[in-house]
Write a protein that holds these residues in place. Sequence first.
Motif, mmCIF file in Angstrom:
data_model
loop_
_atom_site.group_PDB
_atom_site.id
_atom_site.type_symbol
_atom_site.label_atom_id
_atom_site.label_comp_id
_atom_site.label_asym_id
_atom_site.label_seq_id
_atom_site.Cartn_x
_atom_site.Cartn_y
_atom_site.Cartn_z
ATOM 1 N N GLU A 4 0.940 -1.154 -0.069
ATOM 2 C CA GLU A 4 -0.017 0.005 0.080
ATOM 3 C C GLU A 4 0.905 1.179 0.104
ATOM 4 O OE1 GLU A 4 -3.232 0.528 -0.136
ATOM 5 O OE2 GLU A 4 -3.367 2.304 0.376
ATOM 6 N N ALA A 5 1.899 1.289 0.831
ATOM 7 C CA ALA A 5 2.884 2.441 0.895
ATOM 8 C C ALA A 5 3.683 2.643 -0.521
ATOM 9 C CB ALA A 5 3.793 2.290 2.036
ATOM 10 N N VAL A 6 4.094 1.543 -1.150
ATOM 11 C CA VAL A 6 4.631 1.808 -2.343
ATOM 12 C C VAL A 6 3.794 2.045 -3.382
ATOM 13 C CG1 VAL A 6 5.845 0.402 -4.254
ATOM 14 C CG2 VAL A 6 6.552 0.091 -1.842
ATOM 15 N N ALA A 7 2.390 1.493 -3.439
ATOM 16 C CA ALA A 7 1.565 2.040 -4.431
ATOM 17 C C ALA A 7 1.188 3.561 -4.187
ATOM 18 C CB ALA A 7 0.133 1.282 -4.255
ATOM 19 N N LEU A 8 1.205 4.177 -3.003
ATOM 20 C CA LEU A 8 0.934 5.449 -2.554
ATOM 21 C C LEU A 8 2.375 6.175 -3.329
ATOM 22 C CD1 LEU A 8 -0.912 7.341 -1.428
ATOM 23 C CD2 LEU A 8 0.497 6.859 0.835
ATOM 24 N N ALA A 9 3.559 5.492 -2.983
ATOM 25 C CA ALA A 9 4.774 6.061 -3.423
ATOM 26 C C ALA A 9 4.832 6.376 -4.987
ATOM 27 C CB ALA A 9 5.985 5.456 -2.833
ATOM 28 N N GLN A 10 4.365 5.241 -5.613
ATOM 29 C CA GLN A 10 4.458 5.345 -7.222
ATOM 30 C C GLN A 10 3.428 6.195 -7.745
ATOM 31 O OE1 GLN A 10 6.301 3.480 -8.517
ATOM 32 N NE2 GLN A 10 7.120 1.561 -7.975
ATOM 33 N N ARG A 11 2.259 6.369 -6.858
ATOM 34 C CA ARG A 11 1.500 7.475 -7.444
ATOM 35 C C ARG A 11 2.402 8.874 -7.297
ATOM 36 N NH1 ARG A 11 -3.961 8.246 -5.113
ATOM 37 N NH2 ARG A 11 -4.137 9.769 -6.722
ATOM 38 N N ILE A 12 3.091 9.075 -6.313
ATOM 39 C CA ILE A 12 3.788 10.390 -6.084
ATOM 40 C C ILE A 12 4.720 10.442 -7.096
ATOM 41 C CG2 ILE A 12 5.045 11.966 -4.471
ATOM 42 C CD1 ILE A 12 3.135 10.499 -2.250
ATOM 43 N N ALA A 13 5.373 9.487 -7.257
ATOM 44 C CA ALA A 13 6.635 9.355 -8.244
ATOM 45 C C ALA A 13 6.432 9.695 -9.857
ATOM 46 C CB ALA A 13 7.165 7.910 -8.236
ATOM 47 N N GLN A 14 4.875 9.698 -9.978
ATOM 48 C CA GLN A 14 4.493 10.037 -11.462
ATOM 49 C C GLN A 14 4.397 11.531 -11.530
ATOM 50 O OE1 GLN A 14 3.957 7.766 -13.751
ATOM 51 N NE2 GLN A 14 4.479 6.359 -12.096
#
Length: 268
Positions: free
Chosen positions: A199-209
């Motif tokens: 979940e944290a990585v998915a959130l991080a991936q969204r911010i990384a976009q």
Amino acid sequence: MNTETVETPENPVVVERDGHVAVVVLNRPEAINAINAAMKIALPQVLQALDDDPDVRVVVMAGAGPRGFCAGADIKGFTEPETSLRARKRLLQAGFTSALDRFSKPTIAALHGHCLGGGMEIALACDLRVAAQDTLLALPEINLGLMPGAGGTQRLPRLVGLGRALELMLLGDRIGAEEALRIGIVNRVVATSADVRAEAVALAQRIAQKPPAAAAAVKEATRVGSTLDLATGMRLEKDLFALLLATEDKLEAATAFKEKRAPRFTGR
Ligand code: CO8
């Protein structure tokens, strides 16, 4: 995910990479990731390297093993009293959570199980927090004749207000993930500890976009601004806004809008 390790005898910190996201894992599961001397040295080094790496856009902090994120300072290392002056100098110089303050990119703590003392202070030093339902958070230093020494007395009241922060620090009580969500310590709760890192990585991936310079500027304006008076904070916001006007990513966003396509951000 690629796994890199830091050159210390115990590998107390491991870095895993997933595209533009780096997961920094506190890696002493046999001691619920208690913070020993090697970890205090490794964590700032790892964070500095990730801040310098243009491919890394967001960092997730996690704890290895099933027992928890981090059980705080390594109490087994509390063997000899230190002179006050030496201890103060060491704390001011080292400050492993200060490395998170200096870190320019967004950070997300992925919490499960025990998140105590210095472990909770690492979580508080991150920008966002995701917690598994089984997470127990506390600043129990008072029970050891101590007080939070890695930012807890300063960061917790800024998140939850003076009254709640003082209650938590004076009693040293543990609170669960739902209570932490209710009072604003964590941003999200997930059902199981098995899900929390994803979940944290998915959130991080969204911010990384997002355009990296804009993400860094939002972080700086908000975090630094929260320590300033309104007029100085507004000035900081204008300065950072003006810097973003000169980025290629700002132009790319406008071009992509006109061309009706997804933007391709480069961080320039
Ligand atoms: N330090 C060292 N070892 C630890 C720590 C710790 N903080 N926490 C757990 N461990 C070790 C245990 O000793 C045990 O090892 P072993 O099997 O070799 O005996 C193993 O981890 C598993 O722990 P338990 O057997 O105790 O597991 P339980 O499920 O019975 O209990 C608890 C888990 C409740 C987390 C319990 O271990 C505990 O109370 N730990 C101490 C928690 C604590 O008080 N933390 C705060 C420390 S003070 C602090 O963090 C101040 C920070 C200020 C910043 C300073 C910079 C570092």
